[in-house]
Write a protein that holds these residues in place. Structure first.
Motif, PDB file in Angstrom:
ATOM      1  N   GLY A 250     -26.977   2.102  10.753  1.00  0.00           N
ATOM      2  CA  GLY A 250     -26.140   2.054  11.941  1.00  0.00           C
ATOM      3  C   GLY A 250     -24.992   1.075  11.815  1.00  0.00           C
ATOM      4  O   GLY A 250     -25.060  -0.053  12.321  1.00  0.00           O
ATOM      5  N   PHE A 251     -23.903   1.499  11.149  1.00  0.00           N
ATOM      6  CA  PHE A 251     -22.797   0.562  10.926  1.00  0.00           C
ATOM      7  C   PHE A 251     -21.760   0.559  12.046  1.00  0.00           C
ATOM      8  O   PHE A 251     -20.739  -0.128  11.950  1.00  0.00           O
ATOM      9  CB  PHE A 251     -22.118   0.827   9.579  1.00  0.00           C
ATOM     10  CG  PHE A 251     -21.607   2.234   9.358  1.00  0.00           C
ATOM     11  CD1 PHE A 251     -20.492   2.706  10.016  1.00  0.00           C
ATOM     12  CD2 PHE A 251     -22.247   3.079   8.454  1.00  0.00           C
ATOM     13  CE1 PHE A 251     -20.004   3.986   9.801  1.00  0.00           C
ATOM     14  CE2 PHE A 251     -21.771   4.360   8.219  1.00  0.00           C
ATOM     15  CZ  PHE A 251     -20.643   4.822   8.896  1.00  0.00           C
ATOM     16  N   GLY A 252     -21.986   1.310  13.119  1.00  0.00           N
ATOM     17  CA  GLY A 252     -21.050   1.276  14.248  1.00  0.00           C
ATOM     18  C   GLY A 252     -19.692   1.799  13.853  1.00  0.00           C
ATOM     19  O   GLY A 252     -19.563   2.904  13.326  1.00  0.00           O
TER      20      GLY A 252
ATOM     21  N   VAL B   9     -24.540   7.859  12.787  1.00  0.00           N
ATOM     22  CA  VAL B   9     -24.539   9.218  13.309  1.00  0.00           C
ATOM     23  C   VAL B   9     -23.283   9.536  14.112  1.00  0.00           C
ATOM     24  O   VAL B   9     -22.927  10.711  14.268  1.00  0.00           O
ATOM     25  CB  VAL B   9     -25.806   9.454  14.164  1.00  0.00           C
ATOM     26  CG1 VAL B   9     -25.723   8.686  15.475  1.00  0.00           C
ATOM     27  CG2 VAL B   9     -26.049  10.934  14.418  1.00  0.00           C
ATOM     28  N   HIS B  10     -22.590   8.522  14.616  1.00  0.00           N
ATOM     29  CA  HIS B  10     -21.468   8.761  15.514  1.00  0.00           C
ATOM     30  C   HIS B  10     -20.181   8.986  14.728  1.00  0.00           C
ATOM     31  O   HIS B  10     -19.746   8.139  13.946  1.00  0.00           O
ATOM     32  CB  HIS B  10     -21.316   7.595  16.486  1.00  0.00           C
ATOM     33  CG  HIS B  10     -22.551   7.381  17.313  1.00  0.00           C
ATOM     34  ND1 HIS B  10     -22.910   8.211  18.336  1.00  0.00           N
ATOM     35  CD2 HIS B  10     -23.532   6.450  17.213  1.00  0.00           C
ATOM     36  CE1 HIS B  10     -24.057   7.801  18.864  1.00  0.00           C
ATOM     37  NE2 HIS B  10     -24.448   6.742  18.198  1.00  0.00           N
ATOM     38  N   LYS B  11     -19.567  10.131  14.940  1.00  0.00           N
ATOM     39  CA  LYS B  11     -18.412  10.554  14.141  1.00  0.00           C
ATOM     40  C   LYS B  11     -17.218   9.607  14.225  1.00  0.00           C
ATOM     41  O   LYS B  11     -16.538   9.394  13.205  1.00  0.00           O
ATOM     42  CB  LYS B  11     -17.991  11.973  14.550  1.00  0.00           C
ATOM     43  CG  LYS B  11     -19.019  13.041  14.245  1.00  0.00           C
ATOM     44  CD  LYS B  11     -19.301  13.155  12.743  1.00  0.00           C
ATOM     45  CE  LYS B  11     -20.265  14.292  12.441  1.00  0.00           C
ATOM     46  NZ  LYS B  11     -20.592  14.383  10.996  1.00  0.00           N
ATOM     47  N   PRO B  12     -16.879   9.036  15.400  1.00  0.00           N
ATOM     48  CA  PRO B  12     -15.748   8.103  15.407  1.00  0.00           C
ATOM     49  C   PRO B  12     -15.969   6.929  14.450  1.00  0.00           C
ATOM     50  O   PRO B  12     -15.035   6.497  13.768  1.00  0.00           O
ATOM     51  CB  PRO B  12     -15.666   7.646  16.860  1.00  0.00           C
ATOM     52  CG  PRO B  12     -16.232   8.805  17.637  1.00  0.00           C
ATOM     53  CD  PRO B  12     -17.347   9.327  16.788  1.00  0.00           C
ATOM     54  N   GLY B  13     -17.198   6.419  14.385  1.00  0.00           N
ATOM     55  CA  GLY B  13     -17.498   5.330  13.471  1.00  0.00           C
ATOM     56  C   GLY B  13     -17.404   5.753  12.019  1.00  0.00           C
ATOM     57  O   GLY B  13     -16.887   5.009  11.169  1.00  0.00           O
ATOM     58  N   VAL B  14     -17.907   6.948  11.725  1.00  0.00           N
ATOM     59  CA  VAL B  14     -17.821   7.475  10.360  1.00  0.00           C
ATOM     60  C   VAL B  14     -16.356   7.625   9.960  1.00  0.00           C
ATOM     61  O   VAL B  14     -15.949   7.247   8.855  1.00  0.00           O
ATOM     62  CB  VAL B  14     -18.556   8.822  10.252  1.00  0.00           C
ATOM     63  CG1 VAL B  14     -18.335   9.463   8.888  1.00  0.00           C
ATOM     64  CG2 VAL B  14     -20.058   8.624  10.507  1.00  0.00           C
TER      65      VAL B  14
ATOM     66  N   ARG C  39     -24.486   8.516  22.077  1.00  0.00           N
ATOM     67  CA  ARG C  39     -23.551   8.080  23.103  1.00  0.00           C
ATOM     68  C   ARG C  39     -22.244   8.855  22.935  1.00  0.00           C
ATOM     69  O   ARG C  39     -21.912   9.308  21.834  1.00  0.00           O
ATOM     70  CB  ARG C  39     -23.282   6.574  23.026  1.00  0.00           C
ATOM     71  CG  ARG C  39     -23.113   6.002  21.667  1.00  0.00           C
ATOM     72  CD  ARG C  39     -22.783   4.524  21.697  1.00  0.00           C
ATOM     73  NE  ARG C  39     -21.977   4.188  20.543  1.00  0.00           N
ATOM     74  CZ  ARG C  39     -22.474   3.865  19.363  1.00  0.00           C
ATOM     75  NH1 ARG C  39     -23.777   3.817  19.192  1.00  0.00           N
ATOM     76  NH2 ARG C  39     -21.682   3.602  18.349  1.00  0.00           N
ATOM     77  N   ALA C  40     -21.545   8.986  24.035  1.00  0.00           N
ATOM     78  CA  ALA C  40     -20.315   9.754  23.998  1.00  0.00           C
ATOM     79  C   ALA C  40     -19.236   8.971  23.265  1.00  0.00           C
ATOM     80  O   ALA C  40     -19.195   7.754  23.294  1.00  0.00           O
ATOM     81  CB  ALA C  40     -19.862  10.062  25.428  1.00  0.00           C
ATOM     82  N   GLY C  41     -18.362   9.692  22.617  1.00  0.00           N
ATOM     83  CA  GLY C  41     -17.264   9.035  21.927  1.00  0.00           C
ATOM     84  C   GLY C  41     -16.294  10.085  21.431  1.00  0.00           C
ATOM     85  O   GLY C  41     -16.695  11.049  20.789  1.00  0.00           O
ATOM     86  N   ARG C  42     -15.025   9.885  21.711  1.00  0.00           N
ATOM     87  CA  ARG C  42     -14.007  10.861  21.333  1.00  0.00           C
ATOM     88  C   ARG C  42     -13.409  10.452  19.997  1.00  0.00           C
ATOM     89  O   ARG C  42     -12.947   9.333  19.820  1.00  0.00           O
ATOM     90  CB  ARG C  42     -12.926  10.935  22.409  1.00  0.00           C
ATOM     91  CG  ARG C  42     -11.840  11.965  22.113  1.00  0.00           C
ATOM     92  CD  ARG C  42     -10.875  12.074  23.276  1.00  0.00           C
ATOM     93  NE  ARG C  42      -9.805  13.021  22.985  1.00  0.00           N
ATOM     94  CZ  ARG C  42      -8.684  12.693  22.355  1.00  0.00           C
ATOM     95  NH1 ARG C  42      -8.490  11.450  21.965  1.00  0.00           N
ATOM     96  NH2 ARG C  42      -7.756  13.620  22.121  1.00  0.00           N
ATOM     97  N   ILE C  43     -13.430  11.343  19.060  1.00  0.00           N
ATOM     98  CA  ILE C  43     -12.881  11.059  17.752  1.00  0.00           C
ATOM     99  C   ILE C  43     -11.373  11.251  17.776  1.00  0.00           C
ATOM    100  O   ILE C  43     -10.853  12.195  18.377  1.00  0.00           O
ATOM    101  CB  ILE C  43     -13.535  11.957  16.681  1.00  0.00           C
ATOM    102  CG1 ILE C  43     -13.163  11.484  15.279  1.00  0.00           C
ATOM    103  CG2 ILE C  43     -13.194  13.421  16.889  1.00  0.00           C
ATOM    104  CD1 ILE C  43     -14.008  12.089  14.195  1.00  0.00           C
TER     105      ILE C  43
END
Length: 236
Positions: free
Chosen positions: A68-70, A92-97, A23-27
């Motif tokens: 998947g910790f969101g 996998v999603h960088k903003p969450g990481v 999914r899209a997400g801006r870091i």
């Protein structure tokens, strides 16, 4: 799983299922800075292969693996509340990481490590058999449409992979806010070999105190939405 299924079939199914949905997400700048500063200490790479987590954490301790910790809020809360335990989170999603690593550094936590890739690949390639005390799967994508049910992560092959990685007595804890997915999880897990449903009625458990309530969950509760928790222990 039917009597005619060959041993190779679960592996084929497992390779076609991902533990995440792109999914899209801006870091943000802060999240990127947290990755840049925190990854060398807290980040783990799939390419490094099998890990000795006792060496990595510098101790032997109960170990939790979260798929998947969101944005990492629950993961941080659990790790901070249980400093005697170790946590391995995969997202996998960088903003969450970035958000998780920001929190780790702000709170001065040392009992948490992070992968940023497919959790199923991490389990297969990096985690030793019978080495985990808990595996957490909170609010995975339910894939509502019937034609997409085959994409759900909870499948017989997933159950077998998790069983291999759990210690005897270790627990797979799942939560969902979509009742049909809870029913699907029960259908898969109640017949999965080597597990025992920890609910007395072989359905769902009461909401466990150790699972933090998320902002998303609290909003759902205000709207009258339910949440279903399932716990299955490895017995064989």
């Amino acid at each position: 799983m039917t009597d005619t299924q060959t041993p190779a079939e679960p592996q084929r199914h497992l390779r076609t299922i991902k533990s995440f949905v792109m999914r899209a997400g801006r870091i943000t700048e802060g999240q990127q800075r947290a990755i840049d500063e925190g990854w060398p200490k807290f980040g783990l790479e799939l390419a490094d292969g099998a890990q000795d987590f006792d060496t990595l954490f510098g101790r032997q301790a109960p170990r939790t693996f979260e798929i998947g910790f969101g944005m990492g809020h629950s993961t941080l809360e659990m790790a901070a509340a249980a400093p005697e335990q170790d946590f391995i989170g995969v997202e996998v999603h960088k903003p969450g990481v970035g958000a998780l690593l920001m929190g780790v550094q702000q709170q001065g936590l040392s009992n948490l490590r992070v992968y940023s890739c497919d959790a199923l690949d991490v389990l297969r390639q990096c985690v030793a058999d019978a080495s985990l005390d808990r595996v957490l799967l909170f609010f995975p994508d339910p894939w509502h449409k019937a034609r997409h049910h085959k994409r759900r992560i909870v499948q017989p092959a997933f159950a077998e992979l998790i069983r291999q990685k759990l210690k005897i007595g270790g627990v797979l804890h799942m939560a969902t806010d979509w009742e049909p997915y809870a029913e699907h999880m029960l259908e898969v897990m109640n017949v999965a070999p080597g597990y025992r449903n920890l609910a007395a009625d072989r359905r769902c458990v009461e909401r466990p105190e150790e699972r933090p309530s998320t902002k998303f969950e609290r909003r759902g509760e205000r709207l009258g939405h339910g949440v279903w928790d399932l716990k299955f222990a490895r017995v064989d």
